[in-house]
Design a protein around this motif. Sequence first.
Motif, short mmCIF file in Angstrom:
data_model
loop_
_atom_site.label_atom_id
_atom_site.label_comp_id
_atom_site.label_asym_id
_atom_site.label_seq_id
_atom_site.Cartn_x
_atom_site.Cartn_y
_atom_site.Cartn_z
N UNK A 36 0.84 -1.20 0.00
CA UNK A 36 0.00 0.00 0.00
C UNK A 36 0.88 1.25 0.00
N UNK A 37 1.89 1.21 -0.85
CA UNK A 37 2.83 2.33 -0.95
C UNK A 37 2.12 3.59 -1.44
N UNK A 38 2.39 4.75 -0.85
CA UNK A 38 1.71 5.98 -1.25
C UNK A 38 2.12 6.47 -2.63
N UNK A 39 3.28 6.00 -3.14
CA UNK A 39 3.77 6.36 -4.48
C UNK A 39 4.93 5.42 -4.81
N UNK A 40 5.22 5.24 -6.08
CA UNK A 40 6.40 4.49 -6.48
C UNK A 40 7.57 5.47 -6.48
N UNK A 41 8.27 5.54 -5.35
CA UNK A 41 9.30 6.55 -5.17
C UNK A 41 10.45 6.39 -6.15
N UNK A 145 -9.51 35.59 1.82
CA UNK A 145 -8.08 35.55 2.11
C UNK A 145 -7.46 34.18 1.78
N UNK A 146 -8.17 33.36 0.97
CA UNK A 146 -7.59 32.13 0.46
C UNK A 146 -7.67 30.93 1.37
N UNK A 147 -8.59 30.92 2.32
CA UNK A 147 -8.71 29.78 3.23
C UNK A 147 -9.83 28.85 2.74
N UNK A 148 -9.49 27.55 2.67
CA UNK A 148 -10.36 26.56 2.06
C UNK A 148 -11.03 25.71 3.13
N UNK A 149 -12.34 25.46 2.94
CA UNK A 149 -13.10 24.62 3.86
C UNK A 149 -14.00 23.69 3.05
N UNK A 150 -13.94 22.40 3.35
CA UNK A 150 -14.76 21.42 2.64
C UNK A 150 -14.08 20.07 2.60
N UNK A 151 -14.73 19.13 1.92
CA UNK A 151 -14.20 17.76 1.83
C UNK A 151 -14.19 17.33 0.37
N UNK A 152 -13.08 16.75 -0.06
CA UNK A 152 -12.95 16.19 -1.41
C UNK A 152 -12.72 14.69 -1.31
N UNK A 153 -13.22 13.96 -2.29
CA UNK A 153 -13.05 12.51 -2.33
C UNK A 153 -12.31 12.10 -3.59
N UNK A 154 -11.90 10.82 -3.63
CA UNK A 154 -11.19 10.27 -4.79
C UNK A 154 -9.99 11.13 -5.16
N UNK A 155 -9.21 11.48 -4.14
CA UNK A 155 -8.01 12.31 -4.34
C UNK A 155 -6.81 11.38 -4.47
N UNK A 156 -6.22 11.27 -5.65
CA UNK A 156 -5.11 10.33 -5.83
C UNK A 156 -3.82 10.83 -5.20
N UNK A 157 -3.09 9.91 -4.56
CA UNK A 157 -1.75 10.17 -4.05
C UNK A 157 -1.69 11.34 -3.07
N UNK A 158 -2.79 11.57 -2.35
CA UNK A 158 -2.83 12.73 -1.44
C UNK A 158 -1.81 12.60 -0.31
N UNK A 159 -1.55 11.37 0.15
CA UNK A 159 -0.62 11.20 1.26
C UNK A 159 0.80 11.50 0.85
N UNK A 160 1.11 11.34 -0.44
CA UNK A 160 2.46 11.64 -0.93
C UNK A 160 2.58 13.07 -1.43
N UNK A 161 1.46 13.79 -1.52
CA UNK A 161 1.45 15.11 -2.14
C UNK A 161 1.94 16.19 -1.18
N UNK A 162 2.73 17.10 -1.71
CA UNK A 162 3.16 18.28 -0.97
C UNK A 162 2.18 19.43 -1.15
N UNK A 163 1.36 19.34 -2.21
CA UNK A 163 0.36 20.37 -2.47
C UNK A 163 -0.76 19.77 -3.28
N UNK A 164 -1.94 20.37 -3.18
CA UNK A 164 -3.11 19.91 -3.90
C UNK A 164 -3.73 21.05 -4.69
#
Length: 368
Positions: A36-41, A145-164
């Motif tokens: 269950x690797x978060x990405x193929x490093x 002022x750029x602050x985000x609130x909410x929930x997104x699903x089916x987000x690929x590789x989110x655990x390995x991501x530095x930004x979305x």
Amino acid sequence: MDFTPTEAAGDLTGLTTDITTRLATPERTAQLEADRAPIDADLWREVAAAGLLGLAAPSDIVGDGGADLTTLETTAVATTLGRALARLPYPQHAVAAVPLLAAHGGDALRDLLGKAVTGDAVVSAAVEEDLGFDVLVPSTTVSSDGRVTGVKVNVPFADAADALVVIAASSDGPVVVVVESGPGVTVAETRSTGLSPVYSVAFDDAPGTVLDGGAATAAHARDLLRLGVAADQSGVVAGALAAAAEYAREREQFGRKIGSFQAVAQRLADAYIDAQALELTVAQAAWLLSGAADTGATEATSAVHTAAFWAADAGHRVAHTAVHVHGGVGLDTSHPVHRFFLRAKQNEFTYGSAPVALGELGAALADR
């Protein structure tokens, strides 16, 4: 349009094939799934070192070797990675995020763009909130002022991501916000059909940077993401079809190769037509989005809807054909062909299923 791949696209396909042949083997893919690797490093580092992550970035970011390439080239790489079932967020990172950051990020995101090009930062996309949901009508919000609130699903590789890359609702309509990992961002793993890393992401007043261009940028982001997944699906379909054809040439039943039976041959012929249709619609959409034709955003978006439909519809049919031609072997979850099936099913419902794509295409045609 000319469907002949550009010289650069052909060279990049060959380069990517060399990399995936060495690193993205079926055995390694199986191990990454089991872990269950978060990405193929390892593959990520190799793809980054080959310069494949910054193809759509301007040459002043990439350096002297930059060629200011377009979606014609990034989709060629995405297709090749899809054929190898690469465990990378290439459609989200290179096909969509890099050109969006380059065109609309400004100085505030220049450092992130530079890291994205070199592979020192992984960028994915968080745009879906429900199956069949119009990503351009989000319930996720962004404040002035750029602050985000909410929930997104089916987000690929989110655990390995530095930004979305996030599509959120503002007072002026949908916008694209880049949210870096940190306070206010909660990532939760969800099991996916394709066995690739997929997550739900909750934003709680998370700080972000809004890209310029407003709703037009949000629509372009949606188009790039859909095109990237369609290109990945084109590779998956091609890989599944190649595996089925090879098996039909080798497998014997009743003293004959099964590929000589009319029913099998016809099924494979139909799959070939599907694969070709998907490949050509992806090429057309990439060509139009690249600016190679002065047709305007509406026609380019319609082409993306068409490619998305074929990605879902052809992906569904070819994936089933590959399993059926393999017979009982195709039902073995440890067999490589079953991974093609699972990846195709995952792509089928990412960023809109076939009915969703057709509905949006119909609406676009009616508006004309």
